[in-house]
Motif scaffolding. Structure first.
Motif, PDB file in Angstrom:
ATOM      1  N   PRO A   1    -123.908  -7.933  66.234  1.00  0.00           N
ATOM      2  CA  PRO A   1    -124.250  -8.734  65.051  1.00  0.00           C
ATOM      3  C   PRO A   1    -125.612  -9.379  65.202  1.00  0.00           C
ATOM      4  O   PRO A   1    -126.075  -9.640  66.320  1.00  0.00           O
ATOM      5  CB  PRO A   1    -123.132  -9.781  65.002  1.00  0.00           C
ATOM      6  CG  PRO A   1    -122.622  -9.869  66.406  1.00  0.00           C
ATOM      7  CD  PRO A   1    -122.813  -8.516  67.015  1.00  0.00           C
TER       8      PRO A   1
ATOM      9  N   LEU B   1    -115.379  -5.362  62.091  1.00  0.00           N
ATOM     10  CA  LEU B   1    -115.281  -6.810  61.903  1.00  0.00           C
ATOM     11  C   LEU B   1    -113.858  -7.220  61.567  1.00  0.00           C
ATOM     12  O   LEU B   1    -113.367  -8.265  62.016  1.00  0.00           O
ATOM     13  CB  LEU B   1    -116.238  -7.251  60.791  1.00  0.00           C
ATOM     14  CG  LEU B   1    -117.733  -7.128  61.109  1.00  0.00           C
ATOM     15  CD1 LEU B   1    -118.566  -7.324  59.852  1.00  0.00           C
ATOM     16  CD2 LEU B   1    -118.138  -8.147  62.174  1.00  0.00           C
TER      17      LEU B   1
ATOM     18  N   THR C   1    -117.433 -13.377  58.722  1.00  0.00           N
ATOM     19  CA  THR C   1    -118.764 -12.771  58.707  1.00  0.00           C
ATOM     20  C   THR C   1    -119.443 -12.998  57.363  1.00  0.00           C
ATOM     21  O   THR C   1    -118.871 -12.723  56.313  1.00  0.00           O
ATOM     22  CB  THR C   1    -118.678 -11.263  58.989  1.00  0.00           C
ATOM     23  OG1 THR C   1    -117.978 -11.047  60.219  1.00  0.00           O
ATOM     24  CG2 THR C   1    -120.066 -10.649  59.084  1.00  0.00           C
TER      25      THR C   1
END
Length: 234
Positions: free
Chosen positions: A155, A184, A191
């Protein structure tokens, strides 16, 4: 052909404003001391890492220049924008998060309805198809880590508050793809995606970028919020 001509015209008006220091920090041209004019500035291009030349004269607008003609200025600006957004988050540790709206048709309640009831509900909710499960909030994080691997994804930002992790993706030209979304979901980590595809390339204003990150939510969307999904969604 028209697009190429337009890009060339746009590129000719862009001056490189930021150089990359050897510690990985982006520095604005006007923050470079005048005695470090020319190659003495010791900065490199954010994109290709070619040494930059600081142009700090009294007539033309201050800017960086370098001799790598294969390094496209628009591409440099996109890389700079991506790096600068991450740098701001790391420096200030502050991000404003958008509302989390949910389609009623995605909820657990909807999934338990019989078909005829679903049809009726869809008509009833046609004027109000979403509801707000989580309001906007501004968070100041305890720790920020950039480009650290989690499982098999990297990320852009890992933000930590009270030992809880939140991931932030900076989308300038590339947005979160389906593979990453699936990973994810497996990781079960909240997120956020910050979309900067429409941010001006000609003049990258750090102050404007700070405002977008810390005060605005229009360019942001949730990719995943596990707590909301667990409570409301299938």
């Amino acid at each position: 052909i028209c697009n190429n001509t337009q890009n060339q015209k746009q590129s000719s008006n862009i001056k490189l404003q930021y150089g990359l220091r050897d510690d990985g920090t982006l520095v604005f041209i006007d923050d470079v001391p005048k005695e470090n004019n020319g190659l003495k500035c010791n900065f490199v291009c954010p994109k290709c890492k070619t040494p930059l030349i600081a142009r700090l004269g009294d007539i033309k607008r201050h800017h960086f220049a370098h001799g790598n003609n294969d390094c496209n200025i628009l591409s440099i600006q996109e890389t700079t924008l991506h790096l600068l957004a991450k740098q701001i988050i790391k420096e200030n540790k502050t991000v404003k998060f958008p509302r989390y709206n949910i389609e009623f048709s995605q909820t657990k309640v909807y999934s338990t309805l019989r078909e005829e009831d679903r049809n009726r509900v869809e008509i009833d909710y046609s004027r109000c198809p979403t509801f707000e499960a989580k309001e906007e909030q501004k968070l100041v994080f305890d720790e920020i880590h950039l480009e650290q691997r989690i499982d098999d994804i990297i990320p852009d930002v890992i933000a930590i508050k009270n030992s809880s992790k939140c991931l932030i993706e900076i989308a300038v030209t590339h947005f979160t793809d389906d593979y990453k979304k699936a990973k994810l979901k497996e990781l079960n980590l909240p997120t956020l995606e910050l979309a900067l595809s429409d941010f001006p390339r000609e003049n990258i204003s750090k102050d404007e970028l700070i405002k977008i990150i810390e005060e605005d939510t229009r360019r942001k969307k949730w990719v995943l919020n596990p707590n909301v999904h667990k409570k409301y969604l299938n």
